[in-house]
Scaffold this active site. Structure first.
Site, PDB file in Angstrom:
ATOM      1  N   SER A  34       0.816  -1.202   0.000  1.00  0.00           N
ATOM      2  CA  SER A  34       0.000   0.000   0.000  1.00  0.00           C
ATOM      3  C   SER A  34       0.862   1.270   0.000  1.00  0.00           C
ATOM      4  O   SER A  34       1.719   1.404  -0.849  1.00  0.00           O
ATOM      5  CB  SER A  34      -0.937  -0.078   1.211  1.00  0.00           C
ATOM      6  OG  SER A  34      -2.132   0.575   0.920  1.00  0.00           O
ATOM      7  N   HIS A  61      -7.671  -5.707  -0.236  1.00  0.00           N
ATOM      8  CA  HIS A  61      -6.435  -4.976   0.028  1.00  0.00           C
ATOM      9  C   HIS A  61      -5.728  -5.569   1.259  1.00  0.00           C
ATOM     10  O   HIS A  61      -6.172  -5.358   2.392  1.00  0.00           O
ATOM     11  CB  HIS A  61      -6.849  -3.523   0.292  1.00  0.00           C
ATOM     12  CG  HIS A  61      -5.733  -2.556   0.366  1.00  0.00           C
ATOM     13  ND1 HIS A  61      -4.960  -2.216  -0.722  1.00  0.00           N
ATOM     14  CD2 HIS A  61      -5.263  -1.830   1.407  1.00  0.00           C
ATOM     15  CE1 HIS A  61      -4.068  -1.316  -0.357  1.00  0.00           C
ATOM     16  NE2 HIS A  61      -4.227  -1.064   0.929  1.00  0.00           N
TER      17      HIS A  61
END
Ligand code: GCU
Length: 431
Positions: free
Chosen positions: A269, A410
């Site tokens: 990320s 994610h």
């Protein structure tokens, strides 16, 4: 392209599955529809600013690569300083851990410059029972070293943390309850079992992840007399975190148990954006892994799919350099796109991983970015992607340019690590 934006992190609303967000009275509707991606022309990584076409590796390394590096430094992440005036390393721990499968080392790195200093707490797990230096994965963590594993011997980080009660962060401080809270992201048994070490540090040791006008963290160490914040073309927080990764590599070069020529920098990320920028700038990193790095990381900004340049600069004004804001809602004016960031890593291997449900990070844009970097790899005589099309979900492309899109959201999962390890075994330079 008319999109309106507002402040406040968009993530919570996106997690709830909302597609239009009302933030401070303004509306930002991320585009998740492929048919609404605007027409765009990516800058050609092999075409110099003066119109010369790059035809060989000397021209790439001496002319075009520095040009592209300069553009990322001035327009995107900001310029970073070199090594600090002084770096000292104090060993705090070296013990057998994880039921004898690992040697745990904890080292405090003190970096001094301009009469100020920061300290970075480095945690290393080395596979036990090995003779000679081992290759390593190096990645920053979000919640302190103690969050990556429930090992009670890991020093609890006392620096400021982003609020997260679920993960045991209370009043911006880690508590004992936060031990192991991120262990699902770090498949330590798999990493050690394959003969790699893991090195990690808390990103907030380098620069706390909040917008305080750059008074805290590493930035002030390098201010000139009278300077109170970085200039418009100087480093933001991603630049600082990437700089920290290079400082950790400086330490690893002094550690005889680590093969510092075979260090793979990885991140998830915002820390995936960081790993890419670190790998691009510091050619000592042998390989680079980007896990769900999205906007400002692996994905193409010009697609304006999911998170946009305007959205990221509004929610996280401290991540990039101030110059990057001129591209808010004007991605088409960017002199570089993120395929050129990947190209800066060439011919070193790079792996980009997406997740199917992580549309905010634009999986297709992450794949197309690798595709856009491929001509540079080919020019340098290196293989590119192991396939012509974007692969189906859970069908990794294990080439020098590696890619997969995993089912799910994610995160970093054991599935992701399995691919990174298989890829590292194939492409890590031999000793
Ligand atoms: C937010 C942000 C992303 C970033 C992510 C993270 O979702 O918009 O750009 O990658 O946070 O770092 O977790």
């Amino acid at each position: 392209m008319s999109r309106t934006l507002s402040v406040i992190s968009l993530i919570p609303a996106l997690c709830l599955g909302l597609s239009t967000l009302l933030l401070r009275g303004q509306e930002f509707t991320p585009n998740f529809d492929e048919s609404k991606v605007p027409a765009y022309t990516l800058p050609n990584p092999l075409l110099c600013l003066d119109g010369t076409r790059v035809s060989g590796s000397t021209q790439w390394f001496e002319k075009r690569r520095p040009e592209i590096m300069g553009l990322f430094q001035e327009q995107v992440y900001g310029k970073s300083p070199g090594k600090p005036g002084k770096a000292t390393y104090a060993s705090l721990d070296s013990s057998l851990a994880l039921e004898g499968t690992a040697i745990r080392k904890q080292v405090e790195l003190t970096l001094q410059q301009g009469g100020k200093e920061i300290t970075i707490g480095l945690l290393l797990y080395l596979p036990s029972g090995r003779s000679g230096p081992v290759p390593a994965f190096l990645g920053l963590n979000f919640g302190g070293n103690h969050s990556i594993c429930s090992d009670p011997g890991i020093i609890l980080n006392t620096n400021w943390m982003r609020p997260n009660e679920k993960n045991g962060i209370v009043n911006n401080q880690a508590t004992e309850a936060s031990r192991g809270s991120a262990s699902s992201r770090w498949d330590i048994p798999a990493i050690l079992g394959r003969g790699y070490a893991l090195a990690t540090a808390y990103y907030g040791d380098i620069d706390p992840d909040f917008d305080d006008g750059f008074r805290n963290g590493v930035h002030p160490l390098f201010y000139k007399a009278g300077q109170i914040k970085p200039a418009a073309d100087e480093w933001g927080s991603i630049g600082a975190w990437a700089w920290g990764l290079s400082r950790i590599l400086d330490y690893l070069e002094t550690d005889s148990q680590i093969d510092a020529r075979r260090v793979i920098v990885m991140g998830h990320s915002r820390l995936g954006k960081t790993a890419l920028w670190a790998g691009a700038q510091d050619e000592r990193f042998a390989m680079v892994v980007s896990n769900n790095s999205g906007c400002g990381g692996a994905t193409l900004s010009m697609r304006c799919f999911g998170e946009t340049v305007g959205a990221i600069n509004t929610s996280f004004p401290h991540w990039f350099c101030a110059n990057f804001r001129q591209y808010n809602e004007h991605e088409e004016r960017l002199p570089v796109d993120q395929h050129m960031l990947l190209a800066l890593i060439a011919p070193r291997p790079v792996y980009v991983a997406s997740a199917e449900e992580d549309r905010w990070a634009d999986p297709r844009g992450e794949y197309l970015s690798l595709k856009g970097a491929e001509p540079v790899y080919r020019l340098l005589g290196a293989e590119g992607l192991a396939g012509e099309e974007m692969p189906a979900v859970d069908q990794p492309l294990n080439g020098r340019l590696g890619y997969h899109i995993r089912s799910g959201g994610h995160a970093v999962t054991p599935y992701d690590w399995k691919q990174y390890l298989a890829w590292a075994d194939l492409y890590l330079p031999k000793r």
